[in-house]
Design a protein around this motif. Structure first.
Motif, short mmCIF file in Angstrom:
data_model
loop_
_atom_site.label_atom_id
_atom_site.label_comp_id
_atom_site.label_asym_id
_atom_site.label_seq_id
_atom_site.Cartn_x
_atom_site.Cartn_y
_atom_site.Cartn_z
N VAL A 121 -20.51 -19.25 -23.20
CA VAL A 121 -19.48 -19.65 -22.22
C VAL A 121 -18.12 -19.14 -22.66
N GLY A 122 -17.82 -19.27 -23.96
CA GLY A 122 -16.55 -18.79 -24.47
C GLY A 122 -16.39 -17.29 -24.29
N ALA A 123 -17.45 -16.53 -24.59
CA ALA A 123 -17.38 -15.08 -24.44
C ALA A 123 -17.16 -14.68 -22.99
N GLY A 124 -17.89 -15.33 -22.08
CA GLY A 124 -17.69 -15.04 -20.66
C GLY A 124 -16.28 -15.36 -20.20
N THR A 125 -15.75 -16.49 -20.67
CA THR A 125 -14.38 -16.86 -20.34
C THR A 125 -13.40 -15.83 -20.88
N GLY A 126 -13.65 -15.35 -22.10
CA GLY A 126 -12.76 -14.37 -22.70
C GLY A 126 -12.72 -13.07 -21.94
N VAL A 127 -13.88 -12.58 -21.52
CA VAL A 127 -13.93 -11.33 -20.76
C VAL A 127 -13.16 -11.48 -19.45
N LEU A 128 -13.36 -12.59 -18.75
CA LEU A 128 -12.64 -12.81 -17.50
C LEU A 128 -11.15 -13.01 -17.74
N THR A 129 -10.80 -13.63 -18.87
CA THR A 129 -9.38 -13.78 -19.22
C THR A 129 -8.72 -12.41 -19.37
N ILE A 151 -14.31 -17.30 -26.92
CA ILE A 151 -13.14 -16.95 -26.10
C ILE A 151 -12.32 -15.86 -26.78
N PHE A 152 -12.07 -16.04 -28.07
CA PHE A 152 -11.23 -15.08 -28.79
C PHE A 152 -11.87 -13.70 -28.82
N LEU A 153 -13.13 -13.64 -29.21
CA LEU A 153 -13.81 -12.34 -29.31
C LEU A 153 -14.02 -11.73 -27.92
#
Length: 246
Positions: A135-143, A83-85
């Protein structure tokens, strides 16, 4: 003071009160509802800047109100790193993106359709180590692109088959990490300035008040019916944003 400015402030206050109430009833939804409604009167990045303090305060409350946090952090730390990255990388994309309202609208439509469907899935424990960072990376990009934290984080967390209290705490952890990463991304792009920070700080007051009201209403409402109505509203709002930008 200009009448339209007063109207704007009142609208923002009502939006965060409603979003906080949804959060109190369902345990989630403050960023999603707030972004969906604020997008009608301001650009997504400006709305995301308002979102930071209300989201951090309400999710911090949710995060710390459950069982000890460290075991949950160990299980989800790969997702939190993603998520962070993902948010920081997605910030560079956002700076070059035209039609941010369209992307937000599409995210709202997709989230609503997933919520209204009967589709459910389960993630076996052996797949968590490699799925969680993705999942975290995808969430981060959409965030970064939309200010909405729910996709694909919430469906993934639901697929882990946690107990209800643990799931609520896990969503609080995910949303808090998304909020902190979003704040850093906005600051890096000069969108988190003193005026925005002050407005965001004030916006937490109606958000917290709405959350308290929602927690009281939770015992009187049917959560499943309320959630379906919420998804219908998000579907309509997302569709309007997509058509409006088209």
């Amino acid at each position: 003071m200009e009448p339209h400015f007063v109207t704007h402030i009142i609208y923002v206050g009502v939006v965060f009160a409603l979003a906080g109430m949804v959060k109190g009833i369902t345990g989630m939804g403050l960023p999603t509802v707030a972004m969906a409604l604020l997008a009608f009167v301001m650009p997504p990045m400006e709305a995301a800047a308002l979102l930071v303090v209300p989201s951090l305060s309400t999710n911090g409350w949710q995060l710390l109100s459950g069982r000890p946090l460290y075991p949950l952090w160990l299980r989800l730390r790969g997702m939190m790193a993603g998520i962070f990255l993902g948010t920081l990388v997605g910030g560079a994309l956002l700076m070059r993106l035209d039609g941010g309202g369209t992307v937000l609208g599409l995210a709202l439509v997709l989230y609503a359709l997933v919520g209204l469907s009967s589709w459910r899935w389960t993630v076996p424990a052996r797949h968590e180590p490699w799925m969680a960072p993705l999942v975290g990376a995808g969430t981060g990009v959409l965030t970064a692109a939309t200010g909405v934290f729910v996709l694909p984080a919430v469906p993934y967390l639901q697929a882990l088959k946690m107990e209800r209290d643990e799931l609520v705490q896990a969503m609080g952890l995910s949303f808090a990490m998304s909020t902190m990463a979003l704040a850093i991304m906005l600051a890096a792009h000069d969108a988190w300035q003193p005026a925005a920070a002050g407005a965001s700080f004030l916006a937490q007051l109606p958000a917290l008040a709405g959350m308290l009201v929602g927690q009281r209403l939770r015992k009187r409402l049917q959560p499943a019916l309320f959630r379906r109505c919420l998804f219908v509203v998000l579907l309509l709002a997302g569709t309007h944003l997509v058509l409006g930008e088209g």
